[in-house]
Write an enzyme that holds these catalytic residues in place. Structure first.
Site, PDB file in Angstrom:
ATOM      1  N   ARG A 330     -43.825  14.883   4.510  1.00 47.18           N
ATOM      2  CA  ARG A 330     -43.633  14.371   3.208  1.00 47.18           C
ATOM      3  C   ARG A 330     -43.404  13.044   3.016  1.00 47.18           C
ATOM      4  NH1 ARG A 330     -44.056  20.061   3.666  1.00 47.18           N
ATOM      5  NH2 ARG A 330     -44.552  21.244   2.025  1.00 47.18           N
ATOM      6  N   ARG A 426     -59.301  26.845  10.287  1.00 47.98           N
ATOM      7  CA  ARG A 426     -58.301  27.352   9.542  1.00 47.98           C
ATOM      8  C   ARG A 426     -58.896  27.335   8.076  1.00 47.98           C
ATOM      9  NH1 ARG A 426     -52.395  25.369  10.990  1.00 47.98           N
ATOM     10  NH2 ARG A 426     -51.883  27.078   9.511  1.00 47.98           N
ATOM     11  N   ASP A 619     -42.750  30.657   9.922  1.00 48.43           N
ATOM     12  CA  ASP A 619     -42.997  29.959  11.255  1.00 48.43           C
ATOM     13  C   ASP A 619     -42.198  30.530  12.415  1.00 48.43           C
ATOM     14  OD1 ASP A 619     -44.920  28.461   9.935  1.00 48.43           O
ATOM     15  OD2 ASP A 619     -43.391  26.656   9.715  1.00 48.43           O
TER      16      ASP A 619
END
Ligand code: S3P
Length: 739
Positions: A330, A426, A619
Site C-alpha cells: 500500500r 487465483r 494467513d
C-alpha cells in the site's frame, strides 16, 4: 489421424528443426518423424543421432507421406520452399514454420497461393542458442520456453489446436499473437540485440588494436556479444524479412544512445543514474518474468529449492522480522499517486512488494531504493501514471493484483495484469464483479482468473457493496477505485478485515468514513505525500511465535511487530491454546500500533478455533496447524474455506504434508481437524510453491523425530527474504539444498 501415429516432416534440419524433431519424437505424442534437408550430410547425421526416424530424399516424397509439415529453413529460403509446396496436394495436411519473421512469410504465402492457405499456421519458438546446425540439436530446447503462433482470421481451428499440441508436447508454452505485432515485438526483443552484438564485435574487430581488445575483453564483453556467434545467413534473412520493424527499433535504440552520449558530454549524473537505475530494475524484472518467478533473483538462481530441517532445538534471543507485506504494497501505491515525495522505512524487500514497486516504475513513477528497507517515492499525483509498455507482471502477489485492479480500472490507459503460475489460478471475480458494477471494463480468462485485461478511459461511479466474504483485498480494491469514482463508494464486510488501507489513506490526507463494518470514500480527492514506518509483519512473526511456543526451553522476543487489532488473531488463538505471550513497548508508528512480543515455551492444548478469529489470522493457519499438531488433544478449525484459494490450497497442502509426517490431520471443506500431541515423523513434504506452507513445516522440525525435507521453497522470498538466516540464528536447524 488419431489411430495411426502422426507423420511429421521436418524441412530443414538445423538447430531448431533438429531440436523440434528430437523433442517431438521423444515426447508422449504418437508420431513418426521424417527429415528433409538440402544437405544430405545433415539428413545422415540426423538419422545417425536418432533425431529423425527416417530421411527423405525429395521434398515431394516427404510431403506426400506427411500429415504435418514443419518448415525450419532460413527466412529467405522459406519463400522457395512455399513455392515448391504450392505444386503439391496439401489437402488435409497441416503446414507450419519456425521462422523469426511472420509478416514476410504471410506476404510470400499470399503471393504464391493467392491467399494464405487455411491449413498454414505461422509459428515461432522463442528459443535457440548461438549454435547452429543439426549437431547442436537438443532435446528439451523448447521446454519452458514460449512459442508464438500467429493465426490468421481463416486459419482452421483444428490446425491451430494440433500445432499447439505439438509444441506443448515439446514442453513449450504456446501464446497466440497478431502477425504484425509479433514482428514489432521480436524486432525489439530479439532482432535488435542480435544486430547490436554483430555490429559491436565487427566494429571492435575492425579496430587496429583488436588483438589487445579481445585479449583483455572480460565477462561483460562475453555476455553482451555471445549471440554474435549466431548463424549469419539466418540473421541476414531476418534483417531483410523484418526491415520496417527493425529500422524502427534501431532508431529507438540510437535515440537512447544519443541521450546517454549527451549526458556523458554534459556530465549529467541525474540522467546517467536515472538511466542505469531504471535499466537495472527493468533487467531484474525481465529476468524474473522469464523464470516465471518473481524478484529475488539470488534465491531463485538455482531454480527450485529444498529445505532440509533437522529435528530439535529451542528458540531464543531477539529478532526483527521483515516489514509488513500488506503495508509495503500500500505504501508504494499511495506514495506513487500522492503529490510530493514519500519516504518509506522498513519496506519489505520480498518479491511480492517488489512486484508492486516494479509495476509503478513501469508506469513512469520514479522510485529510489529499496536500500535496507528505505524507499523514496516521487509521487506523480492521482492522474500522473503513464501507460506501461507491456503487461504488468505481478509474480506471486495476489494483494498486488487485487488492489491494482481497482486502481487500474480508473486510469485512462489500457493495461494488462499478469502473474506467475499460482497467481494465474487465483480467483479475481471477487474484485472484477464489483468493479464492473462501478463501470470498469475488465476481461479475465475462464472462471475469472488472471490475466486481467483492463480497458482505460471508463468513468467509474460509486457503489454500495455488500461483500460476500470478509476480504481486505476486495475492500481495499474498491476504496482505491472509489478515489476516482463519482460520488461515494462504500463496502460492508461480513467480518473484520485488516484496515491498513483506511489508516494509510488517512495518513495521506484522504478521509475515509468508517461506521461499524461500513467503510466509505468520496471520489475526487487527492493524496499528500507522507513518511511511512512499516512495522515488522505479524504474519512473518507468527512462525517464530509458534516455534518458541512448541520448542522446550524457548524464550524469544520479536521486536517492533505490527499489532493492528485486525491482524492479531494468531496471538489470541495461541493464547487460547495456552501459549505464554506478553507484549511490551507498545507505541503507534504512522497510524499503526506496534509492540515487542515475548514468547516462552508452554505446553499447548487443542481448542475449537472461534470462527470470528478466522479473518484476523487468515494467513497464519499453516503454522497454527503445526501448533495444533503439537497441542494435547483435538483442534478444530471451521469457517476458513478461503484457505483453499490462497497461494496454494492451504487446507490440502497442510493436510497432505502433515499426513506424510504421521500426523492425524483431516481436511474439511472449510477447515481441518487435527489430533495433536504426537511428534512429527521424518519425511518429505511439498510446499506447492507456497511460502507459508514451506515455513510452517520448517517450524515443525522443532518437534520432529527425524529430518523433514520441504520441496519447492524458493517462494519463501515473496514474503520473508532472509527466513533461513533468521530461523537459523533463532535456533532452527535449517539448510537449503539445491534441487
Ligand atoms: C491482504 C488481505 C488478506 C491476506 C493477504 C493480504 C491484504 O487477503 O490473506 O495475504 O494485504 O489486503 P483477503 O483480503 O483475501 O482476506
Amino acid at each position: 489421424m488419431n489411430d495411426k501415429p502422426l507423420s511429421i516432416l521436418v524441412v530443414g534440419l538445423g538447430l531448431i528443426g533438429g531440436s523440434f524433431a528430437l523433442s517431438i519424437k521423444n515426447s508422449a505424442f504418437a508420431c513418426k518423424v521424417s527429415g528433409f534437408d538440402l544437405s544430405s550430410e545433415s539428413v545422415a547425421e540426423a538419422l545417425e543421432q536418432g533425431i529423425i526416424d527416417q530421411g527423405v530424399d525429395s521434398l515431394e516424397s516427404g510431403v506426400t507421406q506427411a500429415d504435418v509439415v514443419m518448415l525450419s529453413v532460413p527466412m529467405l529460403a522459406m519463400e522457395k520452399v512455399l513455392e515448391q509446396l504450392s505444386g503439391f496436394d496439401l489437402t488435409g495436411k497441416v503446414v507450419t514454420d519456425v521462422g523469426s519473421c511472420k509478416v514476410s512469410l504471410v506476404r510470400a504465402a499470399e503471393r504464391i497461393f493467392g491467399r494464405v492457405p487455411t491449413n498454414l499456421l505461422p509459428g515461432h519458438p522463442i528459443a535457440g542458442s548461438e549454435k547452429s546446425g543439426v549437431a547442436a540439436a537438443k532435446e528439451g530446447l523448447f521446454k519452458g520456453h514460449k512459442v508464438i503462433i500467429t493465426p490468421l482470421p481463416d486459419t482452421e481451428p483444428e490446425v491451430i489446436s494440433l500445432v499447439r499440441k505439438l509444441w506443448q508436447a515439446c514442453g513449450a508454452e504456446v501464446n497466440a499473437m497478431d502477425v504484425q505485432r509479433h514482428d514489432e515485438v521480436l524486432a525489439l526483443t530479439s532482432h535488435l540485440p542480435h544486430l547490436l552484438a554483430f555490429s559491436l564485435v565487427d566494429t571492435l574487430a575492425g579496430n587496429p588494436e583488436n588483438q589487445d581488445i579481445f585479449r583483455y575483453a572480460a565477462g561483460g564483453f562475453r555476455d553482451f556479444t555471445r549471440i554474435a556467434g549466431s548463424d549469419p545467413v539466418m540473421w541476414h534473412d531476418v534483417a531483410v524479412g523484418n526491415k520496417d520493424a527493425i529500422l524502427t527499433a534501431l532508431d529507438q535504440f540510437s535515440a537512447g544512445v544519443e541521450n546517454l552520449r549527451q549526458a556523458i558530454i554534459q556530465q549529467d549524473s541525474e540522467t546517467m543514474l536515472g538511466t542505469f537505475e531504471r535499466a537495472r530494475a527493468a533487467r531484474n524484472h525481465f529476468a524474473s518474468m522469464l523464470e516465471r518467478r518473481a524478484y529475488m533473483t539470488k534465491e531463485l538462481e538455482n531454480g527450485s529449492q529444498t529445505y532440509v530441517a533437522r529435528p530439535g532445538g529451542s528458540i531464543t534471543g531477539e529478532l526483527r522480522v521483515p516489514g509488513d507485506k500488506s503495508i509495503s504494497h500500500r505504501s508504494i501505491m499511495l506514495g506513487a499517486l500522492a503529490e510530493g515525495v514519500t519516504e518509506v522505512e522498513g519496506f519489505l524487500e520480498g518479491e511480492d512488494a517488489l512486484a508492486t514497486l516494479q509495476a509503478f516504475r513501469d508506469m513512469g513513477v520514479n522510485i529510489e531504493g529499496p536500500h535496507e528497507g528505505k524507499v523514496t517515492i516521487h509521487g506523480v499525483g492521482m492522474k500522473g501514471l503513464k501507460q506501461p509498455v507491456g503487461p504488468l507482471y505481478l509474480g506471486n502477489a495476489g494483494t498486488a493484483m487485487r488492489l491494482m485492479a481497482g486502481l487500474m480500472s480508473a486510469q485512462d490507459f489500457d493495461v494488462t495484469l499478469t502473474g506467475d503460475h499460482s497467481l494465474s489460478g487465483r480467483p479475481m471475480g471477487r474484485v472484477v464483479n464489483p468493479l464492473r458494477d462501478m463501470g470498469a471494463s475488465i476481461e479475465t480468462t475462464e472462471g475469472g482468473r488472471p490475466p486481467l485485461v483492463i480497458k482505460g478511459g471508463q468513468k467509474l461511479k460509486g457503489i454500495d457493496y455488500d461483500m460476500p466474504m470478509a476480504s481486505a483485498q476486495v475492500q481495499s480494491c474498491l476504496l482505491l477505485a472509489g478515489m476516482y469514482a463519482e460520488g461515494e463508494t462504500a463496502t460492508v464486510a461480513p467480518g473484520i478485515v485488516r484496515d491498513h488501507t483506511n489508516r494509510m489513506l488517512a495518513g495521506f490526507g484522504y478521509p475515509v468514513a468508517v461506521e461499524g463494518s461500513r467503510v466509505a470514500i468520496q471520489g475526487g480527492g487527492a493524496l499528500t505525500a507522507t513518511a511511512i514506518d512499516v512495522p515488522s509483519d505479524i504474519s512473518s512473526a507468527a512462525f517464530f511465535m509458534v516455534a518458541a511456543s512448541i520448542a522446550e526451553g524457548s524464550d524469544l522476543t520479536l521486536k517492533h511487530v505490527g499489532i493492528n487489532p485486525t491482524r492479531t488473531g494468531v496471538i489470541d488463538i495461541l493464547k487460547l491454546m495456552g501459549a505464554d505471550i506478553t507484549l511490551s513497548n507498545l507505541q503507534t508508528v504512522g497510524g499503526e500500533p506496534v509492540a515487542d512480543i515475548r514468547i516462552k515455551y508452554a505446553p499447548l492444548k487443542g481448542i475449537n478455533i472461534p470462527e470470528e478469529l478466522v479473518p484476523l489470522a487468515i494467513d497464519e493457519f499453516p503454522v497454527l496447524f503445526v501448533a495444533a499438531a503439537c497441542a494435547e488433544g483435538e483442534t478444530l478449525l471451521t469457517g476458513a474455506e478461503e484457505l483453499r484459494v490462497k497461494e496454494s490450497d492451504r487446507i490440502q497442502s497442510m493436510a497432505d504434508g502433515m499426513a506424510a509426517l504421521g500426523i492425524d490431520a483431516q481436511a474439511k471443506p472449510d477447515g481441518m481437524l487435527i489430533k495433536g500431541g504426537k511428534p512429527f515423523g521424518a519425511g518429505t513434504v511439498d510446499s506447492h510453491g507456497d511460502h507459508r506452507i514451506a515455513m510452517a513445516f520448517a517450524v515443525a522440525s522443532l518437534r520432529s523425530e527425524g529430518e523433514i525435507r520441504i520441496l519447492d521453497c524458493a517462494n519463501v522470498a515473496t514474503s520473508f527474504p532472509n527466513f533461513v538466516k533468521l530461523a537459523t540464528r533463532a535456533g532452527l536447524n535449517l539448510v537449503v539444498s539445491g534441487n
